[in-house]
Design a protein around this motif. Structure first.
Motif, short mmCIF file in Angstrom:
data_model
loop_
_atom_site.label_atom_id
_atom_site.label_comp_id
_atom_site.label_asym_id
_atom_site.label_seq_id
_atom_site.Cartn_x
_atom_site.Cartn_y
_atom_site.Cartn_z
N ALA A 270 -37.42 31.07 11.97
CA ALA A 270 -36.91 29.88 11.64
C ALA A 270 -35.58 29.34 11.21
CB ALA A 270 -37.77 29.12 10.61
N LEU B 150 -32.77 30.97 14.34
CA LEU B 150 -32.92 30.04 14.97
C LEU B 150 -32.22 29.18 15.17
CD1 LEU B 150 -36.82 29.65 16.35
CD2 LEU B 150 -34.93 31.00 17.66
N ARG B 151 -32.35 28.54 13.93
CA ARG B 151 -31.41 27.64 13.47
C ARG B 151 -29.79 27.50 13.26
NH1 ARG B 151 -33.66 22.76 11.90
NH2 ARG B 151 -31.70 22.03 10.88
N ARG C 297 -22.97 16.70 10.78
CA ARG C 297 -24.61 16.47 10.84
C ARG C 297 -24.36 15.32 11.62
NH1 ARG C 297 -26.99 18.32 5.77
NH2 ARG C 297 -29.25 17.45 5.71
N SER D 129 -41.51 13.48 21.93
CA SER D 129 -41.35 12.21 21.37
C SER D 129 -41.08 10.34 21.71
CB SER D 129 -39.30 12.08 21.76
OG SER D 129 -38.79 11.88 22.52
N PRO E 80 -40.43 23.63 25.92
CA PRO E 80 -40.07 25.79 25.60
C PRO E 80 -41.88 25.50 25.01
CG PRO E 80 -38.42 24.03 24.83
CD PRO E 80 -39.00 23.26 25.54
N ILE F 237 -25.71 22.90 18.94
CA ILE F 237 -26.11 21.81 17.59
C ILE F 237 -27.87 22.41 17.80
CG2 ILE F 237 -25.76 19.80 19.14
CD1 ILE F 237 -25.35 19.25 16.21
N TRP G 80 -45.46 18.48 20.98
CA TRP G 80 -45.25 17.32 19.82
C TRP G 80 -44.11 16.86 21.15
CZ3 TRP G 80 -39.56 19.07 17.03
CH2 TRP G 80 -39.11 18.00 16.51
N ASP H 196 -33.18 16.64 19.10
CA ASP H 196 -32.84 16.84 20.18
C ASP H 196 -33.51 16.57 21.32
OD1 ASP H 196 -31.42 17.48 22.73
OD2 ASP H 196 -32.16 19.76 22.57
N THR I 165 -31.46 23.62 18.47
CA THR I 165 -32.35 25.51 19.27
C THR I 165 -32.79 25.61 20.30
OG1 THR I 165 -34.07 24.03 18.02
CG2 THR I 165 -33.09 25.53 16.46
N GLU J 116 -28.02 24.06 8.27
CA GLU J 116 -29.05 22.61 8.11
C GLU J 116 -28.03 21.65 8.97
OE1 GLU J 116 -28.59 21.27 4.44
OE2 GLU J 116 -26.59 22.16 4.55
N ASN J 117 -27.91 21.69 9.96
CA ASN J 117 -27.05 20.97 10.94
C ASN J 117 -28.15 21.07 12.47
OD1 ASN J 117 -26.29 20.48 8.99
ND2 ASN J 117 -23.38 20.32 9.49
N ALA J 118 -27.97 22.26 12.37
CA ALA J 118 -28.82 22.39 13.86
C ALA J 118 -29.83 21.08 13.43
CB ALA J 118 -28.98 23.63 14.30
N LEU J 119 -30.19 20.70 15.59
CA LEU J 119 -31.17 19.80 15.65
C LEU J 119 -32.52 20.86 16.26
CD1 LEU J 119 -29.42 16.80 17.39
CD2 LEU J 119 -29.92 17.17 15.34
N ASN J 120 -33.61 19.97 15.99
CA ASN J 120 -34.94 20.81 16.42
C ASN J 120 -34.91 20.32 17.73
OD1 ASN J 120 -35.48 22.82 14.68
ND2 ASN J 120 -36.21 21.27 13.60
N SER J 121 -35.57 20.24 18.90
CA SER J 121 -35.57 19.74 19.94
C SER J 121 -37.11 19.43 20.64
CB SER J 121 -35.70 20.78 21.28
OG SER J 121 -35.94 22.02 21.83
N ALA J 122 -37.24 18.43 21.32
CA ALA J 122 -38.77 18.07 21.52
C ALA J 122 -38.45 17.05 22.65
CB ALA J 122 -39.22 16.92 20.46
N PRO J 123 -39.47 17.69 23.71
CA PRO J 123 -40.35 17.80 23.09
C PRO J 123 -40.80 20.06 23.44
CG PRO J 123 -40.66 17.42 25.23
CD PRO J 123 -39.28 17.31 25.61
N PHE J 124 -42.03 20.21 22.98
CA PHE J 124 -41.94 21.23 22.32
C PHE J 124 -43.90 20.90 22.58
CE2 PHE J 124 -41.48 24.82 19.78
CZ PHE J 124 -40.62 25.18 20.49
#
Lengths: 218, 612
Positions: A56, A59-60, B222, A139, A45, B275, A137, B254, B277, A64-72
């Protein structure tokens, strides 16, 4: 009081800038020795970095349990400088005459006949240098190398962007030049905290900001 | 009596008693933790890179990349282990970074009972193991209504657009759309019908509904990943033996490392779709690209709506005869890339025998019809003209000298490329007068003069008519020398009274700034033929788009020529330039490469094979 006008000029440059970096992919390794068939590709992305706190959380999904994704990848304007060396006659007015094909309003199409004729007066735009940082970014290091190899071959030294397709806009084509690279935001060795590894590519885009034009039908 | 000592070289009954008590503490007071056990890097087949070994036996102590010292493609046990752990719940704030909102200081230190861990897991928890905390389950989320499509739609639905069901008429706003998984999440007040098609308003994407799920409850746990693991200081009993394993955990990201747990997102049930984004971020990127494409759908300029008098560029090497409307004279012009230019040429009645080179022009006076007529009151009689040699031309006036007495009273001076070929008539006082239509000149000539492509309406005795028309009138024989064939080749000369007229005929342009380079004829003219050849059926003025040129090239048929008008540079925008793009976006197949693809890393191009 000055009359309001706004033509979204910097927004359009940024829109096309983001477009350059969209669609890059990274490749995973094999799974269970499955060969290339088991390798997967993931789109990376790319968006503007400076989002609002509210978005922000949207998007989540407000969890607070949502995960940000990588790479980004993200980009943001780091600087906007006056480009004195590109300044031309500040009071120049350039008049351009254009003729439109006649428009058939009944069938909603242009005909082959001569239609309206316009004179478009353009006032000298003001030159600026836009500095945009792209943060990458990843991982892991292999991801970073995959991404950078695809990106860095494009900039030799520049990539052309076009902010619109109007032939009367004398500033709509410009270039994006890669001027610096910051390999990693991390220190080596990392110490007790593992920070995100962010490579930063710094680009310069010479732009012009136009005042409104005068369009006169003849 | 032996001395009192809790320390013993072996783990004795004291140790076991304390260990049972601690275990019980964990069982009673700890929270349930689901462990996703890291098994090791996935085995890689056929690797010849000694820094990235096969690792065919999957073990957690394998290293996937010995150069960068990282394990990227992690294999996780599909079974989930239930354990008890203890940690201090803490407050943390969201840290808004360029990549999104992160919980700052969301690093937790969790302790586990060592022996229980070994019993359940078979080994100690290690860096890379993933913890799932069900007590942190967010069960107050609302899953959005979602559609699953039968097949992958040809176009992608767009974030924020409205979709409408063809049968139900229900509308919804797209929240995100996973093209690979064929799943669309949305906000809607209605119920879609299975089997109906839905259409996106702005994307025009169409999908057939395979399943519809209304809005309902959703819950996600979580996830943390272990960064470091070591014995906890609080886990040492009076026997000095450790009982507790302490792990430092950070929130899971992720990333591809965890695709065994989260899935790739290509399946509708992948945890990642719930889960992460990721899909929203991809949708945002797609929205930006969509708008960028709307604003610049193709490179170059949009000029189709503009009226263009002379839409095309000059084509070099075209020759035309420029006749004057008020003086019997003409010049020859040849086109360059940007304009018309007069040029030097040879003049003689026979082919030149010396002082010429390749591409020189020769005006063949013997085969030229000069188009001069003189009236007798009834008919127009062709008048022969003499070509004045340089010895009989006045250097200043460029007119024949008075002593020049040719066989007829009419002569043409072809002396200078800038003056052109000029007609003269010898008058009664012996001087030569330029033939022109103004009254002063006709007074000197003593007769009327007409210069027109068509026959004058009045015919009086002695009246001069110059017909600048190749049919019956002026017809210049012009030849160009080719050193390849060692011959003079006849050139096709058309006549025009202005450069504008010539531009129109040849499709040239003096206009700058509104050049599209889009492979389209000006003013909405249709292309007569698109293909890889020039068919015989074409008419003069037809436009042809040759698709065997890269980029495609637009031609115009003019006489027996196909004039290049422009190339179509308005391809889809690509960050790479046109040539580089052929290397990057290359899906061609070829023989002889390992994978059958033309696109190869340069370091791997035509490498030697095993030669025994």
């Amino acid at each position: 009081m000055a009359q309001f006008w706004y033509d979204q000029q910097i927004r359009r440059y940024l829109l096309q800038f983001v477009r350059i970096f969209n669609g890059f992919q990274i490749q995973s390794g094999q799974k269970n020795a499955g060969g290339s068939a088991s390798q997967t590709y993931r789109n990376v992305p790319m968006r503007y970095a400076d989002m609002s706190r509210m978005v922000a959380h949207v998007l989540r999904g407000n969890t607070e349990n949502a995960l940000n994704s990588a790479p980004f990848m993200t980009c943001h304007v780091a600087n906007l400088n006056v480009a004195r060396e590109r300044r031309h006659d500040p009071k120049l007015i350039s008049a351009q005459q254009v003729q439109e094909r006649k428009y058939d309003a009944i069938n909603d199409q242009y005909t082959a006949e001569l239609g309206n004729t316009y004179t478009v007066e353009r006032y000298m735009p003001v030159p600026y240098d836009l500095t945009i940082n792209v943060d990458v970014w990843c991982s892991n290091t292999e991801q970073k190398l995959q991404l950078l190899e695809q990106i860095l071959t494009l900039f030799n030294p520049t990539v052309e962007i076009q902010s619109n397709t109007n032939p009367l806009d004398w500033t709509n084509i410009t270039v994006v030049e890669l001027i610096d690279i910051q390999w990693s935001s991390r220190s080596v060795p990392q110490g007790v905290d593992s920070q995100l590894d962010i490579a930063t590519l710094i680009f310069q885009v010479p732009i012009w900001i136009n005042p409104p034009a005068k369009v006169k039908k003849q | 009596m032996p001395r009192l000592s809790l320390w013993k070289p072996q783990k004795g009954n004291d140790y076991k008693m304390i260990d049972r008590v601690i275990r019980e503490h964990f069982n009673v007071g700890g929270t349930g933790v689901f462990i996703h056990k890291y098994l090791g890097p996935h085995a890689q087949a056929n690797t010849t890179d000694s820094t990235q070994p096969d690792n065919s036996v999957v073990r957690p102590n394998n290293i996937q990349d010995l150069l960068f010292l990282e394990n990227r493609d992690r294999k996780y046990d599909p079974d989930v282990y239930d354990m008890r752990g203890v940690y201090q719940v803490q407050d943390s704030d969201f840290d808004l970074t360029q990549f999104g909102a992160f919980l700052s200081n969301d690093t937790i230190y969790m302790t586990f009972h060592l022996n229980e861990m070994i019993n359940i897991l078979g080994r100690k928890l290690m860096s890379g193991d993933v913890l799932e905390l069900p007590h942190q389950r967010d069960d107050t989320m609302l899953d959005m209504a979602r559609l699953e499509f039968t097949t992958k739609p040809a176009k992608k639905f767009r974030k924020g657009e409205t979709i409408t069901g063809a049968t139900s008429g229900v509308t919804a706003t797209v929240v995100n759309y996973n093209h690979d998984a064929k799943v669309l999440r949305m906000v809607t007040d209605g119920n879609f019908t299975v089997g109906e098609t839905v259409t996106g308003t702005s994307s025009t994407a169409v999908g057939e509904v395979a399943a519809y799920y209304p809005e309902g409850p959703q819950a996600i746990n979580r996830y943390y990943v272990i960064e470091d693991a070591a014995r906890g200081s609080e886990g040492y009993s009076p026997t000095w033996y450790p009982h507790i394993w302490r792990v430092k955990c950070t929130p899971l990201v992720d990333s591809p490392e965890f695709s065994d747990i989260l899935g790739t997102g290509e399946q509708k049930d992948d945890l990642r779709n719930l889960i992460s984004t990721y899909q929203s971020e991809i949708d945002i990127g797609d929205a930006i690209v969509n708008q960028a494409q709307n604003e610049v759908p193709k490179k170059g300029y949009e000029t189709a709506h503009l009226y263009v008098n002379k839409a095309d560029e000059y084509v070099p090497g075209i020759v035309y005869g420029h006749w004057q409307t008020n003086t019997a004279s003409f010049k020859l012009y040849e086109s360059t890339n940007t304009s018309w230019q007069t040029f030097d040429y040879l003049v003689s009645s026979t082919a030149p025998t010396d002082n010429y080179k390749n591409s020189d022009y020769w005006l063949d006076t013997a085969n030229t019809n000069w188009g001069l007529y003189v009236g007798d009151g009834n008919v127009w009689n062709t008048q022969s003209v003499s070509i004045v040699d340089s010895a009989n031309i006045d250097g200043t006036t460029k007119a024949p000298i008075s002593s020049y007495v040719p066989s007829s009273d009419y002569a043409v001076v072809v002396s200078d490329r800038n003056v052109g070929a000029t007609y003269f008539k010898k008058v009664s006082n012996g001087s030569w007068v330029k033939i022109a239509t103004d009254s002063t000149t006709t007074g000197l000539l003593g007769v009327d003069v007409a210069i027109s492509a068509t026959e004058p309406t009045t015919n009086t005795n002695g009246k001069i008519w110059w017909q600048p028309n190749t049919t019956g009138g002026l017809n210049v024989s012009f030849k160009k020398y080719s050193s390849t064939t060692d011959s003079w080749l006849t050139q096709d000369i058309t006549l025009h009274s202005s450069q504008d007229s010539a531009n129109d005929a040849f499709g040239f342009s003096t206009k700058v700034g509104v050049h599209a380079g889009d492979g389209k004829p000006p003013n909405g003219i249709q292309i007569a033929h698109t293909g890889s050849s020039f068919p015989n059926s074409l008419n003069d003025g037809d436009y042809i788009l040759r698709t065997d040129y890269e980029p495609n090239r637009l031609f115009k048929k003019v006489g027996n020529r196909f004039i290049k008008i422009e190339d179509d540079f308005r391809g889809t925008y690509s960050a790479a330039n046109r040539i580089l793009n052929t290397f990057i976006e290359n899906t061609n197949s070829t023989e002889g490469t390992a994978d059958g693809n033309e696109q190869q890393g340069l370091s791997k191009a035509v490498k030697p094979r095993t030669d025994v």
